[in-house]
Design a protein around this motif. Sequence first.
Motif, PDB file in Angstrom:
ATOM      1  N   GLU A 196       1.349  16.744   3.831  1.00  0.00           N
ATOM      2  CA  GLU A 196       2.395  17.657   4.259  1.00  0.00           C
ATOM      3  C   GLU A 196       2.589  17.389   5.743  1.00  0.00           C
ATOM      4  O   GLU A 196       1.841  17.899   6.576  1.00  0.00           O
ATOM      5  N   GLY A 197       3.550  16.520   6.052  1.00  0.00           N
ATOM      6  CA  GLY A 197       3.716  16.041   7.423  1.00  0.00           C
ATOM      7  C   GLY A 197       2.545  15.149   7.772  1.00  0.00           C
ATOM      8  O   GLY A 197       2.201  14.240   7.017  1.00  0.00           O
ATOM      9  N   ALA A 198       1.870  15.438   8.886  1.00  0.00           N
ATOM     10  CA  ALA A 198       0.709  14.645   9.299  1.00  0.00           C
ATOM     11  C   ALA A 198      -0.599  15.200   8.751  1.00  0.00           C
ATOM     12  O   ALA A 198      -1.671  14.649   8.979  1.00  0.00           O
ATOM     13  N   VAL A 199      -0.509  16.312   8.007  1.00  0.00           N
ATOM     14  CA  VAL A 199      -1.698  16.981   7.471  1.00  0.00           C
ATOM     15  C   VAL A 199      -1.910  16.572   6.019  1.00  0.00           C
ATOM     16  O   VAL A 199      -0.962  16.486   5.240  1.00  0.00           O
ATOM     17  N   MET A 200      -3.156  16.308   5.651  1.00  0.00           N
ATOM     18  CA  MET A 200      -3.479  16.024   4.254  1.00  0.00           C
ATOM     19  C   MET A 200      -4.093  17.282   3.646  1.00  0.00           C
ATOM     20  O   MET A 200      -5.019  17.856   4.205  1.00  0.00           O
ATOM     21  N   ASN A 220     -13.942  12.261  10.916  1.00  0.00           N
ATOM     22  CA  ASN A 220     -13.585  10.841  11.034  1.00  0.00           C
ATOM     23  C   ASN A 220     -13.191  10.229   9.694  1.00  0.00           C
ATOM     24  O   ASN A 220     -13.653   9.152   9.328  1.00  0.00           O
ATOM     25  N   LEU A 221     -12.321  10.909   8.953  1.00  0.00           N
ATOM     26  CA  LEU A 221     -11.863  10.434   7.647  1.00  0.00           C
ATOM     27  C   LEU A 221     -10.786   9.368   7.838  1.00  0.00           C
ATOM     28  O   LEU A 221      -9.807   9.588   8.547  1.00  0.00           O
ATOM     29  N   VAL A 222     -10.999   8.227   7.205  1.00  0.00           N
ATOM     30  CA  VAL A 222     -10.017   7.151   7.223  1.00  0.00           C
ATOM     31  C   VAL A 222      -9.665   6.837   5.773  1.00  0.00           C
ATOM     32  O   VAL A 222     -10.556   6.613   4.950  1.00  0.00           O
ATOM     33  N   ILE A 223      -8.360   6.842   5.461  1.00  0.00           N
ATOM     34  CA  ILE A 223      -7.908   6.511   4.110  1.00  0.00           C
ATOM     35  C   ILE A 223      -7.007   5.286   4.201  1.00  0.00           C
ATOM     36  O   ILE A 223      -6.067   5.250   4.999  1.00  0.00           O
ATOM     37  N   THR A 224      -7.334   4.295   3.396  1.00  0.00           N
ATOM     38  CA  THR A 224      -6.465   3.133   3.240  1.00  0.00           C
ATOM     39  C   THR A 224      -6.098   3.049   1.768  1.00  0.00           C
ATOM     40  O   THR A 224      -6.776   3.630   0.914  1.00  0.00           O
ATOM     41  N   GLN A 225      -5.030   2.340   1.489  1.00  0.00           N
ATOM     42  CA  GLN A 225      -4.656   2.171   0.097  1.00  0.00           C
ATOM     43  C   GLN A 225      -4.066   0.793  -0.093  1.00  0.00           C
ATOM     44  O   GLN A 225      -3.512   0.208   0.829  1.00  0.00           O
ATOM     45  N   THR A 261      -5.691   8.463   9.479  1.00  0.00           N
ATOM     46  CA  THR A 261      -6.967   8.829  10.083  1.00  0.00           C
ATOM     47  C   THR A 261      -6.916  10.316  10.395  1.00  0.00           C
ATOM     48  O   THR A 261      -5.948  10.798  10.987  1.00  0.00           O
ATOM     49  N   TYR A 262      -7.947  11.026   9.978  1.00  0.00           N
ATOM     50  CA  TYR A 262      -8.007  12.470  10.143  1.00  0.00           C
ATOM     51  C   TYR A 262      -9.318  12.825  10.847  1.00  0.00           C
ATOM     52  O   TYR A 262     -10.397  12.448  10.385  1.00  0.00           O
ATOM     53  N   ALA A 263      -9.229  13.538  11.970  1.00  0.00           N
ATOM     54  CA  ALA A 263     -10.417  13.849  12.772  1.00  0.00           C
ATOM     55  C   ALA A 263     -11.369  14.790  12.043  1.00  0.00           C
ATOM     56  O   ALA A 263     -12.578  14.553  12.004  1.00  0.00           O
ATOM     57  N   THR A 264     -10.813  15.869  11.453  1.00  0.00           N
ATOM     58  CA  THR A 264     -11.666  16.841  10.759  1.00  0.00           C
ATOM     59  C   THR A 264     -10.985  17.365   9.504  1.00  0.00           C
ATOM     60  O   THR A 264      -9.769  17.452   9.419  1.00  0.00           O
ATOM     61  N   CYS A 265     -11.818  17.728   8.550  1.00  0.00           N
ATOM     62  CA  CYS A 265     -11.371  18.382   7.327  1.00  0.00           C
ATOM     63  C   CYS A 265     -12.102  19.717   7.249  1.00  0.00           C
ATOM     64  O   CYS A 265     -13.330  19.763   7.378  1.00  0.00           O
ATOM     65  N   VAL A 297      -1.676  -0.981  -9.956  1.00  0.00           N
ATOM     66  CA  VAL A 297      -2.486   0.229  -9.797  1.00  0.00           C
ATOM     67  C   VAL A 297      -2.844   0.422  -8.325  1.00  0.00           C
ATOM     68  O   VAL A 297      -3.256  -0.513  -7.650  1.00  0.00           O
ATOM     69  N   THR A 298      -2.679   1.651  -7.839  1.00  0.00           N
ATOM     70  CA  THR A 298      -3.019   1.969  -6.452  1.00  0.00           C
ATOM     71  C   THR A 298      -4.484   2.349  -6.353  1.00  0.00           C
ATOM     72  O   THR A 298      -4.988   3.144  -7.154  1.00  0.00           O
ATOM     73  N   VAL A 299      -5.160   1.772  -5.349  1.00  0.00           N
ATOM     74  CA  VAL A 299      -6.565   2.076  -5.075  1.00  0.00           C
ATOM     75  C   VAL A 299      -6.644   2.679  -3.671  1.00  0.00           C
ATOM     76  O   VAL A 299      -6.179   2.085  -2.699  1.00  0.00           O
ATOM     77  N   TYR A 300      -7.195   3.880  -3.589  1.00  0.00           N
ATOM     78  CA  TYR A 300      -7.400   4.571  -2.311  1.00  0.00           C
ATOM     79  C   TYR A 300      -8.855   4.393  -1.904  1.00  0.00           C
ATOM     80  O   TYR A 300      -9.756   4.646  -2.701  1.00  0.00           O
ATOM     81  N   THR A 301      -9.090   3.982  -0.665  1.00  0.00           N
ATOM     82  CA  THR A 301     -10.447   3.862  -0.141  1.00  0.00           C
ATOM     83  C   THR A 301     -10.604   4.879   0.979  1.00  0.00           C
ATOM     84  O   THR A 301      -9.803   4.910   1.913  1.00  0.00           O
ATOM     85  N   THR A 302     -11.609   5.748   0.833  1.00  0.00           N
ATOM     86  CA  THR A 302     -11.866   6.767   1.847  1.00  0.00           C
ATOM     87  C   THR A 302     -13.213   6.497   2.495  1.00  0.00           C
ATOM     88  O   THR A 302     -14.188   6.184   1.816  1.00  0.00           O
TER      89      THR A 302
END
Length: 149
Positions: A125-129, A39-44, A24-28, A51-56
């Motif tokens: 990169e660590g906790a940062v995307m 409020n970005l949330v990424i699940t996979q 979960t990422y507050a801001t980009c 095959v990996t599916v990423y849902t944003t």
Amino acid sequence: MRSLLLASFFLSTATMACPDLSGTYATCKNKAGEITDTNLVITQAVRADGVTVYTTTSTDQETGERVTDDLVADGKEVSSTSAEQGIEITTRETTSCEGDAVVMNAAFDIQGQNIGEIRISVNKEGAVMMTRSSGTIFGESADDETVCE
């Protein structure tokens, strides 16, 4: 028993082939410091075929809309065409995992004429995307970097 062991090895190898971007990422913010998403949330998830599916899901800063997208990292080309004000726009893209990044290559056509191509690479990169894009659209550089934290 041996075949079961081999099957589990190949399944675990396929599962580990793509990086873990979930979180979960507050801001980009882009390179110019502008907030692009909140409020970005990424699940996979890994499908039965490996095959990996990423849902944003995020809130678009311009529209305020909550938007959900799926990225299927299978390396297969996906093409979509839309018409806006009578102009046909076609996008062709492939998404795959390369090392510690998810990479999307996209090409864009308007009325059948190629207007540009872009490569987008996403990794943690660590906790940062980090999202890095490079390419050209209408002959202009489309290079940028977005940090989500």
